[in-house]
Write an enzyme that holds these catalytic residues in place. Sequence first.
Site, PDB file in Angstrom:
ATOM      1  N   LYS B 194       0.893  -1.167   0.000  1.00  0.00           N
ATOM      2  CA  LYS B 194       0.000   0.000   0.000  1.00  0.00           C
ATOM      3  C   LYS B 194       0.928   1.214   0.000  1.00  0.00           C
ATOM      4  CE  LYS B 194      -3.078   3.108   1.438  1.00  0.00           C
ATOM      5  NZ  LYS B 194      -2.090   4.204   1.199  1.00  0.00           N
ATOM      6  N   GLY B 251       4.498   2.511  11.366  1.00  0.00           N
ATOM      7  CA  GLY B 251       3.675   3.706  11.486  1.00  0.00           C
ATOM      8  C   GLY B 251       3.182   3.894  12.901  1.00  0.00           C
ATOM      9  N   SER B 252       2.024   4.517  13.014  1.00  0.00           N
ATOM     10  CA  SER B 252       1.529   4.899  14.334  1.00  0.00           C
ATOM     11  C   SER B 252       0.960   3.700  15.085  1.00  0.00           C
ATOM     12  CB  SER B 252       0.431   5.956  14.188  1.00  0.00           C
ATOM     13  OG  SER B 252      -0.735   5.353  13.653  1.00  0.00           O
ATOM     14  N   GLY B 256      -1.345   0.718  13.627  1.00  0.00           N
ATOM     15  CA  GLY B 256      -0.786  -0.622  13.817  1.00  0.00           C
ATOM     16  C   GLY B 256      -1.722  -1.529  14.590  1.00  0.00           C
ATOM     17  N   GLU B 275       5.787  -2.113  13.413  1.00  0.00           N
ATOM     18  CA  GLU B 275       6.710  -1.327  14.217  1.00  0.00           C
ATOM     19  C   GLU B 275       6.027   0.002  14.441  1.00  0.00           C
ATOM     20  OE1 GLU B 275      10.330   0.487  12.598  1.00  0.00           O
ATOM     21  OE2 GLU B 275       9.694   1.664  14.332  1.00  0.00           O
ATOM     22  N   CYS B 312      12.182   6.665  14.401  1.00  0.00           N
ATOM     23  CA  CYS B 312      11.554   5.724  15.349  1.00  0.00           C
ATOM     24  C   CYS B 312      12.392   5.627  16.612  1.00  0.00           C
ATOM     25  CB  CYS B 312      11.466   4.326  14.749  1.00  0.00           C
ATOM     26  SG  CYS B 312      10.969   4.299  13.039  1.00  0.00           S
ATOM     27  N   GLU B 402       4.617   8.219  22.872  1.00  0.00           N
ATOM     28  CA  GLU B 402       5.534   8.923  21.988  1.00  0.00           C
ATOM     29  C   GLU B 402       4.993  10.297  21.572  1.00  0.00           C
ATOM     30  OE1 GLU B 402       6.166   6.719  18.396  1.00  0.00           O
ATOM     31  OE2 GLU B 402       7.930   7.873  17.817  1.00  0.00           O
TER      32      GLU B 402
END
Lengths: 534, 534
Positions: B194, B251-252, B256, B275, B312, B402
Amino acid sequence: MNNIPTLPNTPAVTGRSIIAGRPVSGAEGTHRSVQPVDGSALGPEFGFVGAAEVDRAARAALECFDAYRAVDDERRAAFLDAVADELEAMRPQLVERATAETGLPVGRIKGEVGRTGGQFRLFAREVRLGAFHGLRHDSALPERQPAPRSDIRQRRIPLGPVAVFGASNFPLAFSTAGGDTASALAAGCPVVVKGHSAHAGTAELAGQAIARAAARTGMPEGVFSVLFGSGSLVGQQLASHPAIAAIGFTGSQAAGTALMATAAARPRPIPVYAEMSSINPVLVTRDAIRADAAGEAAGFVGSLTLGSGQFCTNPGLVFVEATDEADAYLAEIREAVASSTGQTMLTASIRSAFDSGVERLHGAGATTHAEGEAGAGPNAPAPRTLLTHAATFAERPEMHEEVFGAAALVVVYRDEEELSRALSALGGQLTATLRMTEGERDLAFARRLLPQLERLAGRIIVNEWPTGVEVIDSMVHGGPFPATSDSRTTSVGTLAVERFLRPVAYQNLPESLLPAVFADPSLPRREDGALVVA
Amino acid sequence: MNNIPTLPNTPAVTGRSIIAGRPVSGAEGTHRSVQPVDGSALGPEFGFVGAAEVDRAARAALECFDAYRAVDDERRAAFLDAVADELEAMRPQLVERATAETGLPVGRIKGEVGRTGGQFRLFAREVRLGAFHGLRHDSALPERQPAPRSDIRQRRIPLGPVAVFGASNFPLAFSTAGGDTASALAAGCPVVVKGHSAHAGTAELAGQAIARAAARTGMPEGVFSVLFGSGSLVGQQLASHPAIAAIGFTGSQAAGTALMATAAARPRPIPVYAEMSSINPVLVTRDAIRADAAGEAAGFVGSLTLGSGQFCTNPGLVFVEATDEADAYLAEIREAVASSTGQTMLTASIRSAFDSGVERLHGAGATTHAEGEAGAGPNAPAPRTLLTHAATFAERPEMHEEVFGAAALVVVYRDEEELSRALSALGGQLTATLRMTEGERDLAFARRLLPQLERLAGRIIVNEWPTGVEVIDSMVHGGPFPATSDSRTTSVGTLAVERFLRPVAYQNLPESLLPAVFADPSLPRREDGALVVA
């Protein structure tokens, strides 16, 4: 001289859980094992534990986690060997209790004691081999442009405390002291077992073996607990307890998927290794039948009825090409099944699920093909085979679910396309078996089919029967969902230790801080891209 | 001579998806990339694809799965090398487009092109090494009592088609041609990406590189597709498509965990490697500060503000012992932050999430410690540090999440017990960093702390900064939830190939049916219990 209860000096069923090395009498209701052969209850009474004890066992496991994972390989291996010694020393007690609780024959249980001890010895060997550390090292490159690279190392560390849910059908090899427990302990994970109520006495004895071995080899007490309690309460509490880092399970698809859902819904999800459901298709070629129809039928029915059909790898599905030979084969099967007698199943509820499963197949359109005699006692239903066509099979999901016990569905297919469509409709399987000759027709057929069988199952067998699982390096007792919850691994064999490990990298650590395994030149490793074996 | 559209002869952004080697213009709405530096739109227009195209790409991947996994190691490695060649050949186009789409500096993107090609070459090397096959063999024991054992072998096969969702912050190394794609292709899995809408042009170029390499090296067409479409629609459809066997995501945490839920709710659940989220604690000892307070502060603020903090592994959390030295250190940090200038963030919504994240920290009781200058343009907020105490930190979950960007929370702790409690409150992390001397006080402290850091993070770093991830064998870019969805692996480095494999056992197969890898003596294997390296 003190009042803390201790384990009995000789193996004995006392009706107590074991938490961190100490027997604990629960007060949340009582339970007695039942002898499936006649439905009579067995003593002593077990006192079920409740939430407080579950919490205590899980916390004790977490509290000792760092201490247990710091135990060096040789001492950890000695602990695993000691469990095997303890199990073998209580063989008479285990055989007496397990046969009473399961209805399984003495010879089978004797063999299972040996296999269960053997598993611990195999994992002791695996720990000594040291490959499970997964050591990797990339040296520093201080001169690299545009920026230097520092020393980086990798090893695998254990995940944390593991909750184990044993199987009904293997009171030893897949239960309290079974492969999940052995591989988790080998990985460095403390274990909390939910003891199976159907064979609670066997579970307590096996638990005593592990606890005694832990004490004798100086392991921290929290390294092992076994709890007796309500399946749903204790099970769900363990699966959602924050101290638990992974789950090993063998049992039904319903219970396994419930654990998967609980684990996924936790604030911090954890891995679940559930071995659940498989009907283990067998494909018998025309030429194999032509070579020995009676032998093929006898082999199949022997595998089908072994241990009352209560193996995860029981052959519940046979595909036969529609030829004249198939008629001869079906007739031989009919004869073999008709002359077979039911053996006692593990529990009354397993027996009644067997009846419902056979009903389900009939409801989906399968016809009775052959039926044996029921055995003595309330729980020994007659073995049987049912018949259907591949086109029907492909369209009826009810036919793709396991019937646990000695019942198989024979599926007749017209051509390979119909066979392939029927196989595609199946969920993942533990095994797929080819019965074939080494003639050109069969070899060509097998070559065309192999890729599909690989996608379908964890183990592919030629000219043997699926009911027989070796405990070795190369075994895969696993497969795509719903055979298991996680196809990336196995619950039998040394590869199982990897389920309970995760990698950690160490970047630029001074030597005095590096874990000791990195300094052991005897351990296999990957060194600057090269595989190194001492 | 035919009307099937083909890829452009030279790399060019055309606004089209690529399905099984062919460009496809979607008709489900349009999209343009936006330059974050000034908010202006970039041409050309992308035509979003819909459900039919997603289905086509997923089916094409599944249809070619057996063909692709049958490609021998050398040819598969040549394909991966060819992707690297193609990426490097379009470096000018990639640099121009990716800098425009992300606002990241030219030097950074140039480096990322190199790293991205390098990843493919590393996985080519990994394929040639052959350890990924996981070969194991236990020889037949025809004389064994009570029953003979037959020949059993094990190898790992790929899981099936993999859906990849790339990251916003690495338009190349963690995106269309990123580590997930490279490791899945190396494992033998077809890939459907994607494409990230924030850098759709970069994604199309990278997709052309892979498709061109696949064509040039004779891979089946369905081995790779990249789709542009609505994130939630295409994403959910891919994650629930029956042809998809695993998911790679960067991603977020919100996105996720949504994919994890979709994957777990499928009729046949599949693994998700997401991740997601990490604040990468750094612990700076008193003696490290005493040795060089200014250097420690400069190093930290450099790592914090690098790439506008959009890594990250950005250090979002610093623990400092409450000493006089800490005051000096905090003053140095304040000075370094005050003299820093914001750089353009990746998108307007990432910038606005940064503002909300800083608000959240304030809301939980953190105070402003230092603030730099905002940069030019709408999306370059001022770097900043905030301050709190360990006791507060341990009790405020809002402080454990985060803040993506150049903002860090400095946590002052009184004693090790308070520090340990604060660390225990944290979720899993990608990294944990120790800044220390090699004095006895620091070494003793580090030894006490290491077990907790191992349980907390996937990578432990001493006296370097976390923002720097080597693509090597020993790297772990992973960690316990919520750093990732699956701590048992890494998304960077060669170990990542194991994410997309599962073991299969072959019992008693005639030699003519055994997969060819078993006959290659050069491959590393486990042979009757012994590790063998040629």
